[in-house]
Design an enzyme around this catalytic site. Structure first.
Site, PDB file in Angstrom:
ATOM      1  N   LYS A 172       0.853  -1.193   0.000  1.00 23.15           N
ATOM      2  CA  LYS A 172       0.000   0.000   0.000  1.00 23.15           C
ATOM      3  C   LYS A 172       0.886   1.239   0.000  1.00 23.15           C
ATOM      4  CE  LYS A 172      -1.753   2.713   2.968  1.00 23.15           C
ATOM      5  NZ  LYS A 172      -1.577   3.981   2.204  1.00 23.15           N
ATOM      6  N   GLU A 175      -1.167   7.470  -0.081  1.00 21.69           N
ATOM      7  CA  GLU A 175      -2.224   8.052  -0.920  1.00 21.69           C
ATOM      8  C   GLU A 175      -1.692   9.255  -1.722  1.00 21.69           C
ATOM      9  OE1 GLU A 175      -2.130   7.705   2.321  1.00 21.69           O
ATOM     10  OE2 GLU A 175      -2.495   9.595   3.368  1.00 21.69           O
ATOM     11  N   GLY A 225       6.992   4.605   8.253  1.00 20.99           N
ATOM     12  CA  GLY A 225       6.128   5.767   8.444  1.00 20.99           C
ATOM     13  C   GLY A 225       6.367   6.374   9.819  1.00 20.99           C
ATOM     14  N   GLY A 230       2.989   3.787  13.578  1.00 21.97           N
ATOM     15  CA  GLY A 230       3.704   2.549  13.916  1.00 21.97           C
ATOM     16  C   GLY A 230       3.139   1.884  15.162  1.00 21.97           C
ATOM     17  N   GLU A 247       9.954   0.796  10.554  1.00 18.65           N
ATOM     18  CA  GLU A 247      10.956   1.820  10.237  1.00 18.65           C
ATOM     19  C   GLU A 247      10.274   3.160  10.468  1.00 18.65           C
ATOM     20  OE1 GLU A 247      13.964   1.142   9.625  1.00 18.65           O
ATOM     21  OE2 GLU A 247      13.910  -0.938   8.992  1.00 18.65           O
ATOM     22  N   CYS A 281      13.876  10.174   7.116  1.00 20.09           N
ATOM     23  CA  CYS A 281      13.893   9.740   8.513  1.00 20.09           C
ATOM     24  C   CYS A 281      15.301   9.814   9.094  1.00 20.09           C
ATOM     25  CB  CYS A 281      13.376   8.315   8.586  1.00 20.09           C
ATOM     26  SG  CYS A 281      14.182   7.275   7.361  1.00 20.09           S
ATOM     27  N   GLU A 382      10.250  15.291  15.601  1.00 23.41           N
ATOM     28  CA  GLU A 382      10.655  15.190  14.199  1.00 23.41           C
ATOM     29  C   GLU A 382       9.900  16.215  13.359  1.00 23.41           C
ATOM     30  OE1 GLU A 382       9.360  11.799  11.873  1.00 23.41           O
ATOM     31  OE2 GLU A 382      11.386  11.576  11.087  1.00 23.41           O
TER      32      GLU A 382
HETATM   33  P1  NAD Z   1       2.432   8.064   8.147  1.00 26.52           P
HETATM   34  O1  NAD Z   1       2.755   7.209   9.302  1.00 26.52           O
HETATM   35  O2  NAD Z   1       1.374   9.076   8.286  1.00 26.52           O
HETATM   36  O3  NAD Z   1       2.023   7.179   6.892  1.00 26.52           O
HETATM   37  C1  NAD Z   1       2.831   6.123   6.441  1.00 26.52           C
HETATM   38  C2  NAD Z   1       1.959   5.112   5.717  1.00 26.52           C
HETATM   39  O4  NAD Z   1       1.036   4.568   6.669  1.00 26.52           O
HETATM   40  C3  NAD Z   1       1.107   5.711   4.599  1.00 26.52           C
HETATM   41  O5  NAD Z   1       1.007   4.777   3.544  1.00 26.52           O
HETATM   42  C4  NAD Z   1      -0.242   5.898   5.273  1.00 26.52           C
HETATM   43  O6  NAD Z   1      -1.324   5.883   4.365  1.00 26.52           O
HETATM   44  C5  NAD Z   1      -0.286   4.694   6.186  1.00 26.52           C
HETATM   45  N1  NAD Z   1      -1.190   4.837   7.334  1.00 26.52           N
HETATM   46  C6  NAD Z   1      -1.600   5.973   7.953  1.00 26.52           C
HETATM   47  N2  NAD Z   1      -2.474   5.670   8.947  1.00 26.52           N
HETATM   48  C7  NAD Z   1      -2.602   4.330   8.961  1.00 26.52           C
HETATM   49  C8  NAD Z   1      -3.352   3.421   9.752  1.00 26.52           C
HETATM   50  N3  NAD Z   1      -4.148   3.835  10.732  1.00 26.52           N
HETATM   51  N4  NAD Z   1      -3.242   2.092   9.499  1.00 26.52           N
HETATM   52  C9  NAD Z   1      -2.428   1.640   8.526  1.00 26.52           C
HETATM   53  N5  NAD Z   1      -1.712   2.468   7.720  1.00 26.52           N
HETATM   54  C10 NAD Z   1      -1.783   3.781   7.944  1.00 26.52           C
HETATM   55  O7  NAD Z   1       3.823   8.715   7.708  1.00 26.52           O
HETATM   56  P2  NAD Z   1       4.092   9.711   6.534  1.00 26.52           P
HETATM   57  O8  NAD Z   1       3.678  11.069   6.954  1.00 26.52           O
HETATM   58  O9  NAD Z   1       3.542   9.153   5.266  1.00 26.52           O
HETATM   59  O10 NAD Z   1       5.682   9.604   6.414  1.00 26.52           O
HETATM   60  C11 NAD Z   1       6.522  10.350   7.212  1.00 26.52           C
HETATM   61  C12 NAD Z   1       7.038   9.527   8.378  1.00 26.52           C
HETATM   62  O11 NAD Z   1       7.691   8.351   7.894  1.00 26.52           O
HETATM   63  C13 NAD Z   1       8.075  10.257   9.158  1.00 26.52           C
HETATM   64  O12 NAD Z   1       7.846  10.103  10.535  1.00 26.52           O
HETATM   65  C14 NAD Z   1       9.365   9.575   8.781  1.00 26.52           C
HETATM   66  O13 NAD Z   1      10.397   9.668   9.711  1.00 26.52           O
HETATM   67  C15 NAD Z   1       8.934   8.176   8.572  1.00 26.52           C
HETATM   68  N6  NAD Z   1       9.904   7.470   7.746  1.00 26.52           N
HETATM   69  C16 NAD Z   1      10.680   6.502   8.321  1.00 26.52           C
HETATM   70  C17 NAD Z   1      11.638   5.856   7.564  1.00 26.52           C
HETATM   71  C18 NAD Z   1      12.542   4.797   8.143  1.00 26.52           C
HETATM   72  O14 NAD Z   1      13.074   3.999   7.370  1.00 26.52           O
HETATM   73  N7  NAD Z   1      12.746   4.726   9.434  1.00 26.52           N
HETATM   74  C19 NAD Z   1      11.804   6.180   6.233  1.00 26.52           C
HETATM   75  C20 NAD Z   1      11.000   7.171   5.706  1.00 26.52           C
HETATM   76  C21 NAD Z   1      10.032   7.800   6.465  1.00 26.52           C
END
Ligand code: NAD
Length: 493
Positions: A172, A175, A225, A230, A247, A281, A382
């Site tokens: 997935k 969006e 994410g 997480g 991650e 990240c 962050e």
């Molecule tokens: P997010 O957590 O909002 O979304 C990440 C993904 O999760 C998206 O596909 C989103 O649609 C999905 N999601 C959102 N709510 C959900 C739910 N309730 N159930 C299941 N899936 C859900 O994060 P973001 O804003 O898209 O990305 C930024 C974040 O990602 C930052 O905190 C960044 O540090 C982190 N990130 C971490 C790494 C790593 O490898 N550690 C790499 C890149 C980004």
């Protein structure tokens, strides 16, 4: 431009006919509308992946690898198209998409393609008369949920090891940034991945994401994410006790000692935070400077930040593009207010550019904030944008205390010419990755992941294969005499 869901080898509309717009962050225009997957679509995708699993697991490992190698070749053959699409959708400067995103994605598929037939088991030295061997088996259906900051590259980080090890996958994308993953699905079909092995369902987190993470036929969720989501993924996983790999966010410390090569440190520190508009990240978002060199470093670092060329990501001379969404731009600018309220001094940026040509885009200038002290919120939360805090220290111990004062633990770096100090400090920074005299190096050969609020599990390297397999221990009685547990002849009963 592909705009449907990819389920069981076919491009299809969403069951409920839902669609969502994909926005160009450079000017706010709609690039296209795509099918929006929801619960019913995830159910179809998981069913397809479940049905495909036994056959895919039985495919010769070398053949699974060959398909991944073919995919890497196909991606390279279409590299300019992928670079353009990634930049259009995410705002990555085109030079970054060309020289980092696409090549790194191909390299990752190639690495795991080569790994597929090298996933070996073990023979264990157990008691005489028994042969015990351990094989690494795939888990089943893997659900991969990825964010918007490196959408193409993260496909390879999840799909590469999952597929090499014999799992099937439902991915997935965010969006916001589904376009390159859907184009990748076309290539996967062309190079011959069997139907159902890979399924790609863009959609929102609270619908498609939640369904995938709670689904009882999914054996593992590989999530990249935010820390907030997480945590939810861990809760969802309890439904069937699926495996979870996380991650999450980071707040990378970047320490510069007074004996460092200052020119290299200034340049590397700018890359650490401003590459990809700071939406990484592992970004070096906390600059921690030894007092003796602080003033000289800051003035040159500020001058460099102010010289970064901001503009349309598709212009090859652009060094910094827009953030990926308007909502995220506003969130980053809110952190500027927090910094100022806390007594921070904005040394550069802190706002969107004045250029009228960029007015409708999600742009934020490279922002440098000298904080009053390390207690500031912006030193701990962050921001995920082109926003770096600056603090100073006197001693190595003090530098380490500042570096380790956040709850995150993903990446960290240090700049010094003292070999002993380099290794000593690296060993004491609490994070999954440390860079000495460089920052943000990533390779498919080396494990990637964090500790604390940055999550657990590792991508890349052989560590990733462990994450996508489980050990099965098989005992064979070769010629052991079994002890007479019940010393009577049971056949006479
Ligand atoms: P997010 O957590 O909002 O979304 C990440 C993904 O999760 C998206 O596909 C989103 O649609 C999905 N999601 C959102 N709510 C959900 C739910 N309730 N159930 C299941 N899936 C859900 O994060 P973001 O804003 O898209 O990305 C930024 C974040 O990602 C930052 O905190 C960044 O540090 C982190 N990130 C971490 C790494 C790593 O490898 N550690 C790499 C890149 C980004």
């Amino acid at each position: 431009m592909q705009n449907q869901l990819f389920i069981n080898g076919e491009f299809v509309d969403a069951v409920g006919g839902h669609r969502l717009p994909v926005i160009n962050p450079h000017d706010g225009s709609v690039i296209t509308e795509i099918a929006e997957g929801r619960q019913a679509d995830i159910d179809l995708a998981v069913a397809a992946a479940k049905a495909a699993f036994p056959k895919w697991k039985a495919v010769a490992a070398a053949e699974r690898g060959r398909l991944l190698l073919k995919l890497a070749d196909a991606l390279e053959a279409n590299s300019e198209e992928f670079a353009q699409l990634e930049s259009l959708n995410t705002g990555h400067p085109i030079k970054d998409s060309r020289f980092l995103d696409v090549p790194r994605t191909a390299a990752c598929f190639r690495y795991f393609g080569g790994m597929a037939d090298k996933i070996q088991g073990d023979v264990m030295p157990v008691e005489p008369g028994f042969l015990n061997y351990v094989v690494r088996e795939p888990l089943g259906v893997v659900g991969a949920i990825v964010p918007w900051n490196f959408p193409l590259m993260f496909c390879s980080w999840k799909m590469g090891p999952a597929l090499a090890a014999g799992n099937t996958i439902v991915l997935k994308p965010s969006e916001l940034t589904p376009l390159t993953s859907l184009r990748l699905a076309e290539l996967m079909r062309e190079v011959g991945f069997p139907n159902g092995v890979v399924n790609i369902v863009p959609g929102f987190g609270h619908t498609a994401g939640e369904r995938l993470a709670t689904h009882s036929d999914v054996a593992k969720i590989a999530f990249t994410g935010s820390t907030t989501v997480g945590r939810r993924i861990v809760e969802y996983s309890s439904s069937n006790l699926k495996r979870v790999q996380l991650e999450l966010g980071g707040k990378g410390a970047n320490i510069v000692f007074n004996d460092a090569n200052i020119t290299a440190a200034i340049n590397g520190s700018a890359f650490a935070i401003f590459h990809n508009q700071g939406q990484a990240c592992i970004a070096g978002s906390r600059l921690i400077l030894q007092e003796e060199i602080a003033e000289e470093f800051i003035s040159k670092f500020v001058a460099l930040a102010k010289s970064i060329k901001i503009g349309n990501p598709l212009d090859p001379t652009t060094e910094m593009g827009p953030l990926t969404s308007a909502m995220h731009r506003d969130r980053v600018l809110d952190f500027v207010k927090v910094a100022v309220d806390e007594g921070g001094e904005i040394l550069a940026g802190g706002k969107s550019p004045d250029d009228p040509a960029l007015r409708n885009g999600c742009y934020v200038l490279p922002t440098i904030v000298r904080v009053r002290n390390n207690e500031s919120r912006v030193c701990h939360e962050e921001v995920f944008g082109p926003f770096v805090t600056v603090t100073t220290f006197k001693t190595e111990q003090e530098a380490l205390e500042i570096a380790n004062s956040t709850e995150y633990g993903l990446g960290g770096g240090l700049w010094t010419n003292d070999l002993s100090r380099a290794h000593r400090v690296a060993s004491q920074i609490r994070s999954g990755m440390v860079w000495i005299n460089s920052y943000k190096r990533v390779s498919p050969n080396s494990p990637f992941g964090g500790t604390g609020k940055s999550g657990y599990g590792r991508e890349m390297g052989f560590e990733a294969i462990r994450e996508y397999t489980e050990a099965k221990s098989i005992w064979v009685n070769v010629d052991a005499k079994l002890p007479p547990w019940y010393p009577r002849d049971a056949t006479k009963n």
